[in-house]
Design a protein around this motif. Structure first.
Motif, PDB file in Angstrom:
ATOM      1  N   MET A 196       4.757  12.003 -66.732  1.00 40.39           N
ATOM      2  CA  MET A 196       4.929  13.396 -65.870  1.00 40.39           C
ATOM      3  C   MET A 196       4.908  12.983 -64.543  1.00 40.39           C
ATOM      4  SD  MET A 196       1.757  15.950 -65.028  1.00 40.39           S
ATOM      5  CE  MET A 196       1.042  14.548 -64.564  1.00 40.39           C
ATOM      6  N   TRP A 197       3.940  12.009 -64.032  1.00 36.09           N
ATOM      7  CA  TRP A 197       3.993  11.593 -62.654  1.00 36.09           C
ATOM      8  C   TRP A 197       5.364  10.936 -62.305  1.00 36.09           C
ATOM      9  CZ3 TRP A 197       0.823  13.484 -59.743  1.00 36.09           C
ATOM     10  CH2 TRP A 197      -0.338  13.998 -59.998  1.00 36.09           C
ATOM     11  N   ILE A 198       5.948  10.017 -63.036  1.00 32.54           N
ATOM     12  CA  ILE A 198       7.126   9.472 -63.032  1.00 32.54           C
ATOM     13  C   ILE A 198       8.131  10.689 -62.740  1.00 32.54           C
ATOM     14  CG2 ILE A 198       9.007   7.798 -63.743  1.00 32.54           C
ATOM     15  CD1 ILE A 198       6.604   6.164 -64.978  1.00 32.54           C
ATOM     16  N   ASP A 199       8.262  11.604 -63.654  1.00 26.94           N
ATOM     17  CA  ASP A 199       9.324  12.570 -63.394  1.00 26.94           C
ATOM     18  C   ASP A 199       9.162  13.225 -62.003  1.00 26.94           C
ATOM     19  OD1 ASP A 199      10.213  12.286 -66.036  1.00 26.94           O
ATOM     20  OD2 ASP A 199       8.876  14.078 -66.909  1.00 26.94           O
ATOM     21  N   LYS A 200       7.847  13.618 -61.850  1.00 25.28           N
ATOM     22  CA  LYS A 200       7.791  14.081 -60.232  1.00 25.28           C
ATOM     23  C   LYS A 200       8.240  13.168 -59.007  1.00 25.28           C
ATOM     24  CE  LYS A 200       3.739  17.169 -61.232  1.00 25.28           C
ATOM     25  NZ  LYS A 200       2.387  17.501 -60.961  1.00 25.28           N
ATOM     26  N   LEU A 201       7.697  11.987 -59.215  1.00 22.91           N
ATOM     27  CA  LEU A 201       8.363  10.886 -58.193  1.00 22.91           C
ATOM     28  C   LEU A 201       9.866  10.791 -58.264  1.00 22.91           C
ATOM     29  CD1 LEU A 201       5.571   8.617 -58.566  1.00 22.91           C
ATOM     30  CD2 LEU A 201       6.099   9.815 -56.690  1.00 22.91           C
ATOM     31  N   GLU A 202      10.353  10.761 -59.578  1.00 19.31           N
ATOM     32  CA  GLU A 202      11.927  10.802 -59.699  1.00 19.31           C
ATOM     33  C   GLU A 202      12.636  12.106 -58.904  1.00 19.31           C
ATOM     34  OE1 GLU A 202      15.034   9.167 -62.970  1.00 19.31           O
ATOM     35  OE2 GLU A 202      13.504  10.608 -63.561  1.00 19.31           O
ATOM     36  N   GLY A 203      11.797  13.098 -59.283  1.00 25.24           N
ATOM     37  CA  GLY A 203      12.567  14.481 -58.709  1.00 25.24           C
ATOM     38  C   GLY A 203      12.088  14.490 -57.129  1.00 25.24           C
ATOM     39  N   VAL A 241      -3.007   8.934 -56.987  1.00 24.22           N
ATOM     40  CA  VAL A 241      -2.125   8.806 -58.171  1.00 24.22           C
ATOM     41  C   VAL A 241      -0.780   8.300 -57.884  1.00 24.22           C
ATOM     42  CG1 VAL A 241      -1.595  10.726 -59.469  1.00 24.22           C
ATOM     43  CG2 VAL A 241      -1.989   8.548 -60.822  1.00 24.22           C
ATOM     44  N   GLU A 242       0.082   9.239 -57.134  1.00 25.48           N
ATOM     45  CA  GLU A 242       1.355   9.019 -56.654  1.00 25.48           C
ATOM     46  C   GLU A 242       1.393   7.660 -55.982  1.00 25.48           C
ATOM     47  OE1 GLU A 242       2.697  13.553 -56.734  1.00 25.48           O
ATOM     48  OE2 GLU A 242       1.787  12.716 -55.088  1.00 25.48           O
ATOM     49  N   TYR A 243       0.647   7.698 -55.012  1.00 25.45           N
ATOM     50  CA  TYR A 243       0.708   6.355 -54.031  1.00 25.45           C
ATOM     51  C   TYR A 243       0.469   5.222 -54.730  1.00 25.45           C
ATOM     52  CZ  TYR A 243      -0.699   2.709 -50.836  1.00 25.45           C
ATOM     53  OH  TYR A 243      -0.974   1.637 -50.342  1.00 25.45           O
ATOM     54  N   THR A 244      -0.494   5.199 -55.831  1.00 27.60           N
ATOM     55  CA  THR A 244      -0.537   4.059 -56.729  1.00 27.60           C
ATOM     56  C   THR A 244       0.289   3.692 -57.578  1.00 27.60           C
ATOM     57  OG1 THR A 244      -3.076   4.500 -56.679  1.00 27.60           O
ATOM     58  CG2 THR A 244      -2.315   3.155 -58.334  1.00 27.60           C
ATOM     59  N   ILE A 245       1.139   4.708 -57.977  1.00 25.81           N
ATOM     60  CA  ILE A 245       1.985   4.606 -59.010  1.00 25.81           C
ATOM     61  C   ILE A 245       3.356   3.719 -58.162  1.00 25.81           C
ATOM     62  CG2 ILE A 245       4.018   5.598 -60.487  1.00 25.81           C
ATOM     63  CD1 ILE A 245       1.887   7.641 -61.282  1.00 25.81           C
ATOM     64  N   LEU A 246       3.361   4.452 -57.130  1.00 28.25           N
ATOM     65  CA  LEU A 246       4.620   3.892 -56.027  1.00 28.25           C
ATOM     66  C   LEU A 246       4.343   2.413 -55.621  1.00 28.25           C
ATOM     67  CD1 LEU A 246       5.275   6.950 -53.754  1.00 28.25           C
ATOM     68  CD2 LEU A 246       6.715   5.989 -55.650  1.00 28.25           C
ATOM     69  N   SER A 247       3.215   2.153 -55.289  1.00 25.63           N
ATOM     70  CA  SER A 247       2.985   0.822 -55.126  1.00 25.63           C
ATOM     71  C   SER A 247       2.933  -0.196 -56.023  1.00 25.63           C
ATOM     72  CB  SER A 247       1.329   0.863 -54.479  1.00 25.63           C
ATOM     73  OG  SER A 247       0.965   1.485 -53.142  1.00 25.63           O
ATOM     74  N   LEU A 248       2.278   0.271 -57.381  1.00 23.54           N
ATOM     75  CA  LEU A 248       2.560  -0.740 -58.242  1.00 23.54           C
ATOM     76  C   LEU A 248       4.069  -0.978 -58.979  1.00 23.54           C
ATOM     77  CD1 LEU A 248      -0.247   0.488 -60.681  1.00 23.54           C
ATOM     78  CD2 LEU A 248      -0.345  -1.704 -59.447  1.00 23.54           C
ATOM     79  N   ILE A 249       5.039   0.104 -58.772  1.00 23.69           N
ATOM     80  CA  ILE A 249       6.246  -0.087 -58.914  1.00 23.69           C
ATOM     81  C   ILE A 249       6.942  -1.087 -58.202  1.00 23.69           C
ATOM     82  CG2 ILE A 249       8.503   1.075 -59.126  1.00 23.69           C
ATOM     83  CD1 ILE A 249       7.184   3.379 -60.432  1.00 23.69           C
ATOM     84  N   ASN A 250       6.587  -0.669 -56.511  1.00 24.71           N
ATOM     85  CA  ASN A 250       6.961  -1.565 -55.546  1.00 24.71           C
ATOM     86  C   ASN A 250       6.632  -2.990 -55.927  1.00 24.71           C
ATOM     87  OD1 ASN A 250       8.244  -1.861 -52.954  1.00 24.71           O
ATOM     88  ND2 ASN A 250       6.537  -2.114 -52.064  1.00 24.71           N
ATOM     89  N   GLU A 251       5.541  -3.177 -56.360  1.00 21.32           N
ATOM     90  CA  GLU A 251       5.152  -4.779 -56.379  1.00 21.32           C
ATOM     91  C   GLU A 251       5.709  -5.195 -57.691  1.00 21.32           C
ATOM     92  OE1 GLU A 251       3.381  -6.496 -54.215  1.00 21.32           O
ATOM     93  OE2 GLU A 251       3.081  -5.010 -52.960  1.00 21.32           O
ATOM     94  N   ASN A 252       6.155  -4.577 -58.570  1.00 15.75           N
ATOM     95  CA  ASN A 252       6.195  -4.784 -59.973  1.00 15.75           C
ATOM     96  C   ASN A 252       7.602  -4.372 -60.461  1.00 15.75           C
ATOM     97  OD1 ASN A 252       3.838  -6.599 -61.045  1.00 15.75           O
ATOM     98  ND2 ASN A 252       3.082  -4.439 -60.090  1.00 15.75           N
ATOM     99  N   PRO A 253       8.944  -4.561 -59.810  1.00 10.50           N
ATOM    100  CA  PRO A 253      10.061  -3.922 -59.947  1.00 10.50           C
ATOM    101  C   PRO A 253      10.703  -3.997 -61.407  1.00 10.50           C
ATOM    102  CG  PRO A 253      10.528  -5.746 -58.524  1.00 10.50           C
ATOM    103  CD  PRO A 253       9.044  -5.422 -58.531  1.00 10.50           C
ATOM    104  N   ASP A 254      11.008  -3.165 -62.083  1.00 10.67           N
ATOM    105  CA  ASP A 254      11.480  -3.415 -63.562  1.00 10.67           C
ATOM    106  C   ASP A 254      10.581  -3.412 -64.434  1.00 10.67           C
ATOM    107  OD1 ASP A 254      14.195  -3.222 -62.917  1.00 10.67           O
ATOM    108  OD2 ASP A 254      14.381  -5.165 -62.532  1.00 10.67           O
TER     109      ASP A 254
END
Length: 163
Positions: free
Chosen positions: A86-93, A54-67
């Motif tokens: 919660m997941w974004i908080d972890k990745l931001e951390g 799920v973390e990889y997926t979130i990072l990939s989607l943000i990378n492909e869809n900035p902002d």
């Protein structure tokens, strides 16, 4: 000496149990394929990069869809707003994602990857694609393309999550 059961095309990949009618159930075959793809993911990305799928997926989607927004991610992944937060908080951390306030709507936040996050997701994707090609080398390039297109068509039948 016990006789070995002959290999059947409708047998489970491990354990060699006859699937019979299960062989024709799409959900069952997707679950079996998920086991195989998850093993590749964990070997190539999960363990080396310490990233859950799920973390990889979130990072990939943000990378492909900035902002993009957390609400868009939650809808895309069919999870609740608190769950995606919660997941974004972890990745931001971990220094992989950054939030910025919208210029037009001060309540809204835009998501972008940090340089560290962009580098990580690029490296992870390269390793994953190579690992899948090696693990599933018995599929031709055409078969891989068709499989991906068909899986995407199945996924497109999912109704949009409300709220």
């Amino acid at each position: 000496m016990p006789q070995k059961k002959p290999t059947r095309p409708d047998a489970t990949p491990a354990g060699r149990l006859v699937e019979a009618r299960l062989h024709h159930v799409m959900g069952y075959q997707l679950a079996q394929a998920t086991i195989a793809t998850t093993l590749v993911y964990m070997r190539e990305v999960g363990d080396p990069f310490e990233l859950r799928p799920v973390e990889y997926t979130i990072l990939s989607l943000i990378n492909e869809n900035p902002d993009g927004s957390a609400a868009q991610l939650a809808q895309a992944l069919s999870v609740t707003a608190p769950n995606i937060t919660m997941w974004i908080d972890k990745l931001e951390g971990r220094g992989l994602v950054q939030r910025t306030r919208s210029e037009t709507d001060k309540r809204a936040q835009h998501l972008r990857l940090t340089d560290k996050g962009a580098t990580l997701v690029t490296q992870a994707t390269e390793k994953l694609l190579l690992g899948e090609r090696e693990a599933f080398a018995h599929l031709s390039e055409g078969e891989r393309t068709i499989l991906i297109e068909l899986l995407h068509k199945v996924a497109l039948t999912r109704p949009a999550r409300k709220g």
